[in-house]
Scaffold this active site. Structure first.
Site, PDB file in Angstrom:
ATOM      1  N   SER A  34      -4.826   0.341  -2.171  1.00  0.00           N
ATOM      2  CA  SER A  34      -3.910   1.372  -1.684  1.00  0.00           C
ATOM      3  C   SER A  34      -4.508   2.221  -0.559  1.00  0.00           C
ATOM      4  O   SER A  34      -3.785   2.691   0.313  1.00  0.00           O
ATOM      5  CB  SER A  34      -3.452   2.260  -2.837  1.00  0.00           C
ATOM      6  OG  SER A  34      -4.550   2.850  -3.485  1.00  0.00           O
ATOM      7  N   ASP A  47     -10.829   1.150  -4.349  1.00  0.00           N
ATOM      8  CA  ASP A  47     -11.099  -0.281  -4.476  1.00  0.00           C
ATOM      9  C   ASP A  47     -12.132  -0.698  -3.448  1.00  0.00           C
ATOM     10  O   ASP A  47     -11.920  -0.519  -2.235  1.00  0.00           O
ATOM     11  CB  ASP A  47      -9.805  -1.066  -4.246  1.00  0.00           C
ATOM     12  CG  ASP A  47      -8.724  -0.722  -5.251  1.00  0.00           C
ATOM     13  OD1 ASP A  47      -8.969  -0.932  -6.446  1.00  0.00           O
ATOM     14  OD2 ASP A  47      -7.652  -0.253  -4.835  1.00  0.00           O
ATOM     15  N   GLU A  80     -12.779   0.872  -8.724  1.00  0.00           N
ATOM     16  CA  GLU A  80     -12.748  -0.561  -9.027  1.00  0.00           C
ATOM     17  C   GLU A  80     -13.678  -1.215  -8.020  1.00  0.00           C
ATOM     18  O   GLU A  80     -13.443  -1.138  -6.808  1.00  0.00           O
ATOM     19  CB  GLU A  80     -11.348  -1.146  -8.900  1.00  0.00           C
ATOM     20  CG  GLU A  80     -11.326  -2.625  -9.231  1.00  0.00           C
ATOM     21  CD  GLU A  80      -9.943  -3.234  -9.158  1.00  0.00           C
ATOM     22  OE1 GLU A  80      -9.865  -4.432  -8.834  1.00  0.00           O
ATOM     23  OE2 GLU A  80      -8.955  -2.528  -9.413  1.00  0.00           O
ATOM     24  N   ASP A 123      -8.038 -14.375  -9.257  1.00  0.00           N
ATOM     25  CA  ASP A 123      -7.472 -13.199  -8.604  1.00  0.00           C
ATOM     26  C   ASP A 123      -8.222 -12.796  -7.339  1.00  0.00           C
ATOM     27  O   ASP A 123      -7.767 -11.908  -6.600  1.00  0.00           O
ATOM     28  CB  ASP A 123      -7.441 -12.012  -9.567  1.00  0.00           C
ATOM     29  CG  ASP A 123      -6.456 -12.211 -10.702  1.00  0.00           C
ATOM     30  OD1 ASP A 123      -5.504 -13.006 -10.536  1.00  0.00           O
ATOM     31  OD2 ASP A 123      -6.637 -11.576 -11.760  1.00  0.00           O
TER      32      ASP A 123
END
Length: 150
Positions: A34, A47, A80, A123
């Site tokens: 984001s 992130d 993260e 992922d």
């Protein structure tokens, strides 16, 4: 990215380099998610993708996890952090291998002593694509220097 968050990412880059940058092993640290897509909200996490020259040791992952437990969440944004070894994702192949993962949804396990282990992670395909598109280095060269397109 707001100045407060930039200070926080600078601190996270220093933390990563302190624990993983033996002999120049940290090749790059990149923002994604984001913060780079224009959707950073008050409770969004930070992130980060770390690209390494070689695999980590158990001790490095253990110490990094312990320190991240102290800085993620609380008064600041959750973190993260994902690390990959360059040669595990370049040239691109499936399934990609993740070297390390820290995320708040795993906090309980980390507090009980779990240490993230390297593992295959499908992922990573969209994550690496996002990192390449965002082109937001916090440390090191542009991500296209180290990563191949998926």
């Amino acid at each position: 990215m707001p100045e407060r968050d930039r200070d926080r990412t600078d601190h996270l880059v220093a933390l990563v380099r302190r624990h993983l940058d033996e002999d120049g092993d940290v090749l790059g640290v990149y923002a994604h998610g984001s913060a780079t897509l224009g959707g950073l909200r008050p409770y969004s996490d930070l992130d980060l993708l770390v690209v390494l020259a070689r695999p980590t040791t158990y001790g490095q992952r253990e110490r990094l996890t312990g320190e991240l437990l102290g800085v993620s969440g609380g008064e600041g944004r959750p973190v993260e952090l994902i690390a990959v070894v360059r040669d595990e994702v370049r040239p691109w192949r499936y399934p990609p291998r993740r070297e390390y993962l820290y995320g708040e949804w795993l906090r309980d396990a980390y507090e009980r002593g779990a240490v993230p282990e390297p593992e295959d992670d499908p992922d990573l395909a969209p994550l690496l694509t996002m990192v390449l598109r965002a082109d937001a280095p916090l440390y090191g060269p542009p991500p296209a220097t180290l990563l191949d397109p998926v």
